[in-house]
Motif scaffolding. Structure first.
Motif, PDB file in Angstrom:
ATOM      1  N   LYS A  77      60.120   2.861  20.398  1.00 49.37           N
ATOM      2  CA  LYS A  77      59.150   2.044  19.670  1.00 49.37           C
ATOM      3  C   LYS A  77      59.804   0.771  19.126  1.00 49.37           C
ATOM      4  O   LYS A  77      60.950   0.772  18.707  1.00 49.37           O
ATOM      5  CB  LYS A  77      58.551   2.844  18.512  1.00 49.37           C
ATOM      6  CG  LYS A  77      57.579   3.928  18.940  1.00 49.37           C
ATOM      7  CD  LYS A  77      56.987   4.636  17.730  1.00 49.37           C
ATOM      8  CE  LYS A  77      55.985   5.704  18.149  1.00 49.37           C
ATOM      9  NZ  LYS A  77      55.437   6.432  16.982  1.00 49.37           N
ATOM     10  N   TRP A  78      59.041  -0.307  19.136  1.00 51.10           N
ATOM     11  CA  TRP A  78      59.492  -1.566  18.560  1.00 51.10           C
ATOM     12  C   TRP A  78      58.954  -1.658  17.133  1.00 51.10           C
ATOM     13  O   TRP A  78      57.740  -1.619  16.924  1.00 51.10           O
ATOM     14  CB  TRP A  78      58.982  -2.748  19.391  1.00 51.10           C
ATOM     15  CG  TRP A  78      59.685  -2.919  20.704  1.00 51.10           C
ATOM     16  CD1 TRP A  78      60.115  -1.931  21.541  1.00 51.10           C
ATOM     17  CD2 TRP A  78      60.029  -4.158  21.325  1.00 51.10           C
ATOM     18  NE1 TRP A  78      60.709  -2.466  22.654  1.00 51.10           N
ATOM     19  CE2 TRP A  78      60.673  -3.833  22.558  1.00 51.10           C
ATOM     20  CE3 TRP A  78      59.863  -5.491  20.988  1.00 51.10           C
ATOM     21  CZ2 TRP A  78      61.144  -4.814  23.430  1.00 51.10           C
ATOM     22  CZ3 TRP A  78      60.331  -6.473  21.863  1.00 51.10           C
ATOM     23  CH2 TRP A  78      60.968  -6.137  23.057  1.00 51.10           C
ATOM     24  N   LYS A  79      59.860  -1.794  16.171  1.00 54.95           N
ATOM     25  CA  LYS A  79      59.447  -1.908  14.771  1.00 54.95           C
ATOM     26  C   LYS A  79      59.206  -3.371  14.404  1.00 54.95           C
ATOM     27  O   LYS A  79      58.157  -3.748  13.885  1.00 54.95           O
ATOM     28  CB  LYS A  79      60.505  -1.293  13.857  1.00 54.95           C
ATOM     29  CG  LYS A  79      60.137  -1.273  12.392  1.00 54.95           C
ATOM     30  CD  LYS A  79      61.237  -0.574  11.582  1.00 54.95           C
ATOM     31  CE  LYS A  79      60.890  -0.539  10.113  1.00 54.95           C
ATOM     32  NZ  LYS A  79      61.969   0.133   9.323  1.00 54.95           N
ATOM     33  N   ASN A  80      60.186  -4.197  14.659  1.00 59.45           N
ATOM     34  CA  ASN A  80      60.057  -5.646  14.461  1.00 59.45           C
ATOM     35  C   ASN A  80      61.149  -6.352  15.254  1.00 59.45           C
ATOM     36  O   ASN A  80      62.135  -5.725  15.663  1.00 59.45           O
ATOM     37  CB  ASN A  80      60.120  -6.034  12.972  1.00 59.45           C
ATOM     38  CG  ASN A  80      61.414  -5.594  12.324  1.00 59.45           C
ATOM     39  OD1 ASN A  80      62.500  -6.040  12.687  1.00 59.45           O
ATOM     40  ND2 ASN A  80      61.319  -4.687  11.346  1.00 59.45           N
TER      41      ASN A  80
ATOM     42  N   ASN B  28      60.660   7.480  18.820  1.00 58.81           N
ATOM     43  CA  ASN B  28      61.068   6.357  17.969  1.00 58.81           C
ATOM     44  C   ASN B  28      62.103   5.452  18.619  1.00 58.81           C
ATOM     45  O   ASN B  28      62.126   4.252  18.362  1.00 58.81           O
ATOM     46  CB  ASN B  28      61.615   6.879  16.636  1.00 58.81           C
ATOM     47  CG  ASN B  28      60.503   7.177  15.652  1.00 58.81           C
ATOM     48  OD1 ASN B  28      59.406   6.634  15.763  1.00 58.81           O
ATOM     49  ND2 ASN B  28      60.768   8.061  14.707  1.00 58.81           N
TER      50      ASN B  28
ATOM     51  N   LYS C 281      64.343  -1.089  16.442  1.00 62.51           N
ATOM     52  CA  LYS C 281      63.432  -0.072  16.949  1.00 62.51           C
ATOM     53  C   LYS C 281      63.081   0.954  15.866  1.00 62.51           C
ATOM     54  O   LYS C 281      63.620   0.907  14.758  1.00 62.51           O
ATOM     55  CB  LYS C 281      64.039   0.615  18.169  1.00 62.51           C
ATOM     56  CG  LYS C 281      64.101  -0.290  19.401  1.00 62.51           C
ATOM     57  CD  LYS C 281      64.466   0.473  20.653  1.00 62.51           C
ATOM     58  CE  LYS C 281      64.374  -0.420  21.886  1.00 62.51           C
ATOM     59  NZ  LYS C 281      64.701   0.330  23.134  1.00 62.51           N
ATOM     60  N   GLY C 282      62.224   1.872  16.226  1.00 62.85           N
ATOM     61  CA  GLY C 282      61.739   2.852  15.258  1.00 62.85           C
ATOM     62  C   GLY C 282      62.807   3.756  14.705  1.00 62.85           C
ATOM     63  O   GLY C 282      62.673   4.292  13.588  1.00 62.85           O
TER      64      GLY C 282
ATOM     65  N   THR D 112      56.412  -8.696  13.127  1.00 64.69           N
ATOM     66  CA  THR D 112      56.178  -7.307  12.759  1.00 64.69           C
ATOM     67  C   THR D 112      55.197  -6.705  13.757  1.00 64.69           C
ATOM     68  O   THR D 112      54.118  -7.257  13.999  1.00 64.69           O
ATOM     69  CB  THR D 112      55.601  -7.205  11.341  1.00 64.69           C
ATOM     70  OG1 THR D 112      56.515  -7.807  10.418  1.00 64.69           O
ATOM     71  CG2 THR D 112      55.367  -5.753  10.943  1.00 64.69           C
TER      72      THR D 112
ATOM     73  N   GLU E 109      65.660   2.698  13.823  1.00 64.80           N
ATOM     74  CA  GLU E 109      66.494   1.746  13.066  1.00 64.80           C
ATOM     75  C   GLU E 109      67.676   1.207  13.874  1.00 64.80           C
ATOM     76  O   GLU E 109      68.585   0.604  13.306  1.00 64.80           O
ATOM     77  CB  GLU E 109      67.011   2.371  11.761  1.00 64.80           C
ATOM     78  CG  GLU E 109      65.917   2.792  10.787  1.00 64.80           C
ATOM     79  CD  GLU E 109      65.037   1.624  10.350  1.00 64.80           C
ATOM     80  OE1 GLU E 109      65.581   0.532  10.137  1.00 64.80           O
ATOM     81  OE2 GLU E 109      63.817   1.818  10.221  1.00 64.80           O
TER      82      GLU E 109
END
Length: 424
Positions: free
Chosen positions: A324-327, A321, A344-345, A306, A347
């Protein structure tokens, strides 16, 4: 006189049923049932496709398309073929009976033995192969990060069962050994009853599970159970005496299909060759299946990460977004070892294969597994037990990611079996 007539009628019905059963199962087995023959492409020797499509459209009203037949997966094609071969089996059995009425030739006992031999070897080979897939944990796979991260509500009944079976090696391997032992016992005349009895219990369980969890091979399992039941009918007197009448079960002598010693010797050689070929075929099947599950060379990195904080191109605030790396997970799937799956952010899902260097502490990432391209490079540093910092350049973006890892050992479901519940 009346009893004699009734006995003759019963005998005629029995002879017809033997002809029908033998014809139906031979048509059913050919060629899709030969999955225990390694390297065989059944479509190349199949004669069913066009006639089944015609039969389904003409008599059932189903339009079947050659590019989407879903053979073997409880499809309209399968049901059409079952009805077709049942119809053919009835017609052929009627014709067979008519010819017998004109040409008197007694071979009823031999015909029963032929049916028995066909079912013994087909069921035996099939369940040994499927049993080995459970013993080596290749049929359902092994519990992995992706399964642990998924929610129950996202599962289909079948995928939920696959997750259930992949959780316990002990349970899955035990059921596999039952199928292997039962199937192996069917390959020998003297142990046929024991093998059929074991497999009856096993296949009842499989059919109930397949129906209960909506597994897409229900008809396949039901046919195997039906074959086992037919084999047990050869021993119906023994079963009734033991389980119903509480009588002594008289030992039964297994009849050989061949009577002359010369032919028996030849059959013995042929059987040895057949079993050897099956063993070789099974070896290649297992080896191929195990090839889907590569060795995990970096278990310390395996897990879902995470992203708690990140800098992309030096900016942590205004990054869009889609960058961006979400997980992300490393080795998240047991059958896709060596892959990084990124969300990614926005989805969106992104997939990279990776090569890890645990000495330099770096990951080389390749988009969609294309190892011919110039790799993206991420260096990593472990700060605490499950805290990692990744830094590098991926697809033109300079990244610095502060992450928290959750590995297999961090899930409650992955705890070891406790034989004493109140001991830590």
């Amino acid at each position: 006189m009346k009893k004699t007539i009734e006995k003759e009628q019963s005998s005629r019905i029995e002879r017809f049923l033997v002809k029908f059963t033998l014809t139906y199962f031979i048509l059913y087995i050919y060629p899709y049932g030969f999955e225990y023959i390694y390297g065989l492409k059944t479509d190349t020797i199949s004669v069913w496709e066009k006639i089944t499509i015609w039969f389904g459209k003409t008599f059932i009203g189903w339009d079947l398309y050659q590019n989407s037949l879903n053979k073997g997966f409880d499809s309209k094609y399968d049901i059409s073929r079952f009805l077709l071969i049942a119809t053919l089996a009835i017609l052929l059995s009627v014709l067979w009976t008519f010819i017998n009425s004109k040409i008197k030739f007694k071979y009823d006992d031999k015909l029963k033995e032929i049916l028995k031999v066909v079912l013994r070897y087909h069921v035996g080979f099939t369940l040994v192969l499927y049993g080995l897939a459970k013993v080596f944990m290749t049929q359902f796979g092994q519990m992995d990060i992706n399964r642990l991260e998924g929610t129950i509500g996202d599962h289909s009944g079948m995928s939920f069962l696959w997750t259930f079976m992949s959780y316990s090696k002990f349970y899955t391997m035990t059921t596999g050994w039952v199928e292997v032992i039962g199937g192996a016992l069917l390959l020998f005349r003297r142990t046929t009853f024991l093998g059929a009895f074991i497999l009856f219990i096993a296949m009842v369980n499989v059919v109930i599970i397949d129906i209960g969890f909506d597994v897409s091979v229900k008809y396949f399992a039901i046919h195997l159970l039906a074959m086992v039941i037919v084999l047990l009918l050869y021993y119906k007197n023994r079963l009734l005496n033991v389980f119903v009448y509480n009588k002594i079960a008289v030992p039964e002598v297994e009849i050989s299909l061949l009577s002359r010693s010369k032919y028996k010797k030849i059959a013995g050689y042929l059987k040895t060759i057949l079993l050897l070929l099956f063993a070789i075929s099974s070896y290649f099947f297992v080896e191929e299946s195990l090839g889907y599950y590569k060795n995990n060379e970096v278990p310390s990195l395996t897990g879902v990460f995470t992203v708690n904080q990140q800098k992309i191109n030096g900016d942590s605030l205004t990054t869009p977004n889609y960058k961006k790396w979400k997980n992300f997970s490393l080795n998240g799937s047991s059958w896709r070892i060596g892959y990084l799956s990124l969300k990614k952010g926005d989805e969106s899902d992104n997939l990279f294969s990776f090569k890890a260097d645990t000495i330099k502490k770096e990951l080389k990432l390749y988009r969609d597994g294309d190892t011919t391209a110039i790799p993206n490079l991420l260096k990593y540093k472990k700060e605490k037990r499950n805290t990692f910092v990744f830094e590098g350049i991926v697809e033109g973006d300079t990244l610095k990611l502060y992450t928290e890892r959750k590995g297999l050992e961090d899930y409650r479901l992955m705890k070891d079996i406790k034989w004493v519940r109140d001991m830590e």
